[in-house]
Design an enzyme around this catalytic site. Structure first.
Site, PDB file in Angstrom:
ATOM      1  N   ASP A   1     -44.324 109.998 -70.430  1.00 12.00           N
ATOM      2  CA  ASP A   1     -43.128 110.815 -70.673  1.00 12.00           C
ATOM      3  C   ASP A   1     -43.221 112.214 -70.069  1.00 12.00           C
ATOM      4  OD1 ASP A   1     -45.174 111.148 -72.582  1.00 12.00           O
ATOM      5  OD2 ASP A   1     -43.807 111.885 -74.114  1.00 12.00           O
TER       6      ASP A   1
ATOM      7  N   GLU B   1     -45.584 110.355 -75.820  1.00 16.84           N
ATOM      8  CA  GLU B   1     -46.802 111.082 -76.232  1.00 16.84           C
ATOM      9  C   GLU B   1     -46.455 112.488 -76.690  1.00 16.84           C
ATOM     10  OE1 GLU B   1     -50.088 113.547 -76.559  1.00 16.84           O
ATOM     11  OE2 GLU B   1     -48.659 113.881 -74.939  1.00 16.84           O
ATOM     12  N   GLU B   2     -45.501 113.118 -75.982  1.00 15.28           N
ATOM     13  CA  GLU B   2     -45.191 114.519 -76.250  1.00 15.28           C
ATOM     14  C   GLU B   2     -44.613 114.745 -77.641  1.00 15.28           C
ATOM     15  OE1 GLU B   2     -46.126 116.984 -74.550  1.00 15.28           O
ATOM     16  OE2 GLU B   2     -46.504 116.239 -72.522  1.00 15.28           O
TER      17      GLU B   2
ATOM     18  N   HIS C   1     -47.528 122.422 -69.038  1.00 14.86           N
ATOM     19  CA  HIS C   1     -46.176 122.676 -69.573  1.00 14.86           C
ATOM     20  C   HIS C   1     -45.468 123.854 -68.894  1.00 14.86           C
ATOM     21  CE1 HIS C   1     -46.765 120.312 -73.621  1.00 14.86           C
ATOM     22  NE2 HIS C   1     -47.357 119.731 -72.593  1.00 14.86           N
TER      23      HIS C   1
HETATM   24 NI    NI Z   1     -49.893 115.682 -71.802  1.00 13.47          NI
END
Ligand code: NI
Length: 391
Positions: free
Chosen positions: A78, A136-137, A360
Site C-alpha cells: 500500500d 500495512e500503513e 513518508h
Molecule cells: Ni512502510
C-alpha cells in the site's frame, strides 16, 4: 544457475516493476489495480495464488520438487496520502497519493524473487509462500491475512523494509524487539459552549483539550521508568466552530509507542485517568477510545542468524550491520506473534541519487540499484532456511 546469474537476468524486470508500482500508488485497502498487476505477473510465471485476508491481499505458493519446510516471504503493497515532490519521470500519476514508504520496492522485490524462485523450483526442497500484503500503513493487513489462514503450515517468515536511515549497500538487522508497538487513541472532551464574551457561562472544551495535551506529557516523564521506552503523541486536535464561540466539544487523536508489553497494556488506563481527571478539574468530562493496532516487532534470534548468513553472501561481510531499534511500527509483528520471523531493513540511502529523505516524505526515493540485491536476499534467505544449495 547461480544467484548471481539470476540477479543479472532479472535486474531490468526489478526496475520495470518498481517504476510501474511507483507510478500507480493506491492507499491502504484500495490497492485494487496493484493487486491485479501482481496477480497478472504471478499468472505469467505460472505461480498459483489465492485472495487472502482482504480483497486486495494475495497469497502465492511455490512448491519445490521435494518436500521440506515452508517459509513465507512478505512484501506490503500500500501507498500513502502524500503528495509526491520527487519530480521523477515515473512519479505518481495518482494525485495526493504516493509510495512514500517504499512499498513499491517491496512489491517489485518480491515479484522478482518469485521469478528467480520459480526458475530454480526443481532444486527447491520445501515450499516458499509469497505474501503480498495490503493495508500495512493502517496496521490491518497482516492481522487479516493471519485470520484467513496465511500461516497455515508455515514454519517461519521473512520480511524486509527499504530504509532511509541505512546506507545503500547495507542491510540492517537486530535481534529481539526491533520496532515498537503502534496504537491509536481518540479522546473526546465534553464541555458546554457559549458566547466568547461570557466564559463563565461555559465549560471550555478548547481549554480542557489543551490541558489534557500538556498533562499527557507527564506520562513519559512521570509514569514510566527512565530506562523504559514510551512515546505518547497527540497528532490532531479539533475544537470549536468560530472565533467568538467557546467550544463545547473537542476531539484529540494520537498514537502510542513502546517496546514494553506491560506499558502497552496500561496505556488505555493512564490516558483515561489523565484525560477524565483533567476535564473534571474544569467541570467537564472526557473519555478515551483506545485501538490496539500493531504489536511489538520481535525478531527471532535464529531467523536473524539465517537472514544475516544470507545477507553476507549478497552484501559481503561488512554489508550486514546491526541497526538500532526504531519506534516506528510494522504489522509484520502479527506474523511473528504466531511463528518465528525476521524483519530486516534494506539500506537505500545514497546522496548521489537524492535518496536521503525520511520515510513518508514527499521527496522520498531510493537507490534503485540495491533492489535487485533485496530480491536476492529474499531468495537466499529462503534457500538457506530450506537447506538448499544451488547447483
Ligand atoms: Ni512502510
Amino acid at each position: 544457475m547461480t544467484l548471481q546469474d539470476l540477479m543479472a537476468k532479472y535486474g531490468d524486470y526489478q526496475i520495470e516493476m518498481r517504476r510501474y508500482f511507483h507510478q500507480h500508488p493506491e492507499e491502504s485497502t484500495k490497492e485494487v489495480k496493484t493487486a491485479e498487476r501482481i496477480r497478472a505477473e504471478l499468472d505469467q510465471m505460472g505461480i498459483p495464488w489465492r485472495v487472502c485476508g482482504m480483497p486486495t491481499g494475495t497469497l502465492a505458493r511455490i512448491e519445490g520438487k521435494e518436500p521440506g519446510r515452508t517459509i513465507m516471504l512478505r512484501g506490503d503493497i500500500d501507498a500513502l496520502s502524500v503528495t509526491e515532490e520527487t519530480g521523477l519521470p515515473f512519479a505518481s500519476c495518482n494525485p495526493g497519493v504516493m509510495h512514500a514508504c517504499g512499498h513499491d520496492c517491496h512489491i517489485s522485490m518480491l515479484l522478482t524473487a518469485a521469478k528467480m524462485l520459480s526458475e530454480i523450483k526443481d532444486q527447491l526442497k520445501g515450499t516458499v509462500v509469497l505474501c503480498f500484503q495490503p493495508a500495512e500503513e493502517i496496521g490491518r493487513g497482516a492481522d487479516a491475512m493471519v485470520k484467513d489462514g496465511a500461516l497455515e503450515g508455515v514454519d517461519a517468515c521473512f520480511g524486509m523494509h527499504v530504509w532511509a536511515d541505512v546506507k545503500a549497500g547495507q542491510v540492517g538487522m537486530h535481534k529481539g524487539a526491533t520496532m515498537a508497538s503502534a496504537d491509536q487513541f481518540t479522546i473526546r472532551v465534553h464541555g458546554f459552549s457559549g458566547h466568547g464574551s461570557a466564559p463563565h457561562q461555559t465549560v471550555d472544551a478548547a481549554v480542557m483539550a489543551s490541558s489534557i495535551v500538556m498533562n499527557l506529557q507527564t506520562m513519559v516523564s512521570r509514569e514510566y521508568a527512565p530506562i523504559d521506552t514510551a512515546v505518547v503523541t497527540v497528532g490532531k486536535i479539533v475544537a470549536g466552530t468560530r472565533f467568538n464561540v467557546i467550544a463545547g466539544e473537542a476531539v484529540l487523536e494520537g498514537t502510542t509507542r513502546t517496546f514494553s508489553p506491560k506499558i502497552r497494556n496500561g496505556y488505555h488506563e493512564v490516558l483515561g485517568r489523565i484525560a477524565s481527571n483533567t476535564a473534571a478539574a474544569f467541570r467537564g468530562t472526557a473519555e478515551v477510545e483506545y485501538n490496539y493496532l500493531v504489536p511489538i516487532t520481535i525478531n527471532d534470534s535464529k531467523m536473524i542468524d539465517v537472514a544475516a548468513g544470507a545477507g553476507r553472501k549478497i552484501f559481503g561481510d561488512d554489508g550486514v550491520v546491526d541497526c538500532e531499534p526504531t519506534m516506528g511500527g510494522e504489522d509484520f509483528a502479527y506474523y511473528q506473534e504466531k511463528i518465528p520471523g525476521a524483519m530486516v531493513l534494506l539500506g537505500i540511502n545514497n546522496p548521489e541519487c537524492k535518496a536521503t529523505y525520511p520515510q513518508h516524505h514527499g521527496r522520498y526515493t531510493v537507490d534503485e540499484s540495491v533492489l535487485i540485491k533485496g530480491a536476492a536476499l529474499h531468495v537466499q534467505t529462503a534457500l538457506d532456511f530450506l537447506g538448499v544449495e544451488l547447483h
